[in-house]
Scaffold this active site. Structure first.
Site, mmCIF file in Angstrom:
data_model
loop_
_atom_site.group_PDB
_atom_site.id
_atom_site.type_symbol
_atom_site.label_atom_id
_atom_site.label_comp_id
_atom_site.label_asym_id
_atom_site.label_seq_id
_atom_site.Cartn_x
_atom_site.Cartn_y
_atom_site.Cartn_z
ATOM 1 N N ASP A 10 137.911 70.054 9.486
ATOM 2 C CA ASP A 10 139.196 70.673 9.196
ATOM 3 C C ASP A 10 140.203 69.523 9.137
ATOM 4 O O ASP A 10 139.819 68.345 9.118
ATOM 5 C CB ASP A 10 139.557 71.770 10.217
ATOM 6 C CG ASP A 10 139.920 71.205 11.591
ATOM 7 O OD1 ASP A 10 139.734 69.991 11.819
ATOM 8 O OD2 ASP A 10 140.381 71.981 12.442
ATOM 9 N N THR A 70 138.692 69.799 18.746
ATOM 10 C CA THR A 70 137.910 69.880 19.996
ATOM 11 C C THR A 70 136.405 69.955 19.755
ATOM 12 O O THR A 70 135.616 69.769 20.679
ATOM 13 C CB THR A 70 138.280 71.161 20.776
ATOM 14 O OG1 THR A 70 138.023 72.287 19.911
ATOM 15 C CG2 THR A 70 139.742 71.162 21.193
ATOM 16 N N HIS A 136 110.208 71.123 25.689
ATOM 17 C CA HIS A 136 111.480 71.408 25.024
ATOM 18 C C HIS A 136 111.268 72.290 23.789
ATOM 19 O O HIS A 136 112.134 73.099 23.453
ATOM 20 C CB HIS A 136 112.181 70.104 24.641
ATOM 21 C CG HIS A 136 112.463 69.237 25.825
ATOM 22 N ND1 HIS A 136 113.311 69.630 26.840
ATOM 23 C CD2 HIS A 136 111.963 68.024 26.196
ATOM 24 C CE1 HIS A 136 113.350 68.688 27.771
ATOM 25 N NE2 HIS A 136 112.540 67.706 27.407
HETATM 26 C C1 RB5 Z 1 143.131 73.104 14.675
HETATM 27 O O1 RB5 Z 1 144.442 73.209 15.044
HETATM 28 C C2 RB5 Z 1 142.222 73.128 15.877
HETATM 29 O O2 RB5 Z 1 142.277 74.391 16.468
HETATM 30 C C3 RB5 Z 1 140.820 72.776 15.496
HETATM 31 O O3 RB5 Z 1 140.772 71.490 14.977
HETATM 32 C C4 RB5 Z 1 139.789 72.815 16.591
HETATM 33 O O4 RB5 Z 1 140.172 72.060 17.699
HETATM 34 C C5 RB5 Z 1 139.305 74.141 16.952
HETATM 35 O O5 RB5 Z 1 138.355 74.316 17.719
#
Ligand code: RB5
Length: 145
Positions: A10, A70, A136
Site C-alpha cells: 500500500d 504494520t 513441521h
Molecule cells: C495504512 O494507513 C495502514 O493502516 C496500513 O499500512 C497498515 O499498517 C495496515 O495494517
C-alpha cells in the site's frame, strides 16, 4: 525458468516494495508487481494483498511478498485465502523460522518498522531458507484439516 514472485504494497510500503522488486530482479527472480505503480496516500491494502494472495492460492505463483505499515492488514487479508501462509517478519531470524517451520509462502514486511536495507536482508533470508518438513509438515497440513 525464473521463479515468479508476486509483489504488492500500500502507500506506506510503496518505497520498500519498489526496492524489493529491483532486488528480486537482481537476484534472478521474476517479480510480478501488482502495484501500486504510483504513490497514492488514499489507497487500501486489501486491493493489493488480494491479487498476490490469489496468485499464490491458485498456484500461479509459489510465493508472494507484501508490505504495508504494520504488516497486519496485509496478513489479515492474505491469510483468508486457502493455502496461503502469510508471515510478518521484522527480522531475519523470524523470516528464517517462517520458512523452516511454517513453510510460509507469503512474506509480509512492516515498512514502518524495518528500514529498506533491513527489508532486503529479511527478504533474502526468507527466499533462501527451505522448509524443514518432518514434524513441521504434519503441523502445516493440519491447518487445512
Ligand atoms: C495504512 O494507513 C495502514 O493502516 C496500513 O499500512 C497498515 O499498517 C495496515 O495494517
Amino acid at each position: 525458468m525464473a521463479e515468479k514472485i508476486y509483489v504488492g504494497a500500500d502507500h506506506v510500503g510503496f518505497n520498500l516494495k519498489n526496492r524489493l522488486v529491483e532486488e528480486l530482479k537482481r537476484l534472478g527472480y521474476e517479480p510480478v508487481d501488482v502495484g501500486p505503480k504510483q504513490l497514492d496516500p488514499a489507497d487500501d491494502y486489501p486491493d493489493f494483498a488480494k491479487p498476490v494472495a490469489a496468485a499464490v492460492s491458485a498456484g500461479n505463483a509459489t510465493r508472494g511478498v507484501l508490505t504495508c505499515g504494520t504488516g497486519l492488514g496485509m496478513s489479515y487479508t492474505a491469510n483468508r485465502f486457502p493455502k496461503v501462509r502469510a508471515a510478518i517478519a521484522w527480522n531475519e531470524e523470524i523470516a528464517e523460522l517462517a520458512r523452516k517451520h511454517g513453510n510460509s509462502n507469503v512474506l509480509v514486511l512492516p515498512a514502518q518498522f524495518v528500514s529498506e536495507d533491513q527489508g532486503v536482508g529479511i527478504l533474502k533470508k526468507w527466499l533462501e531458507t527451505t522448509f524443514e518438513g518432518g514434524r513441521h509438515a504434519r503441523r502445516v497440513e493440519k491447518i487445512d484439516k
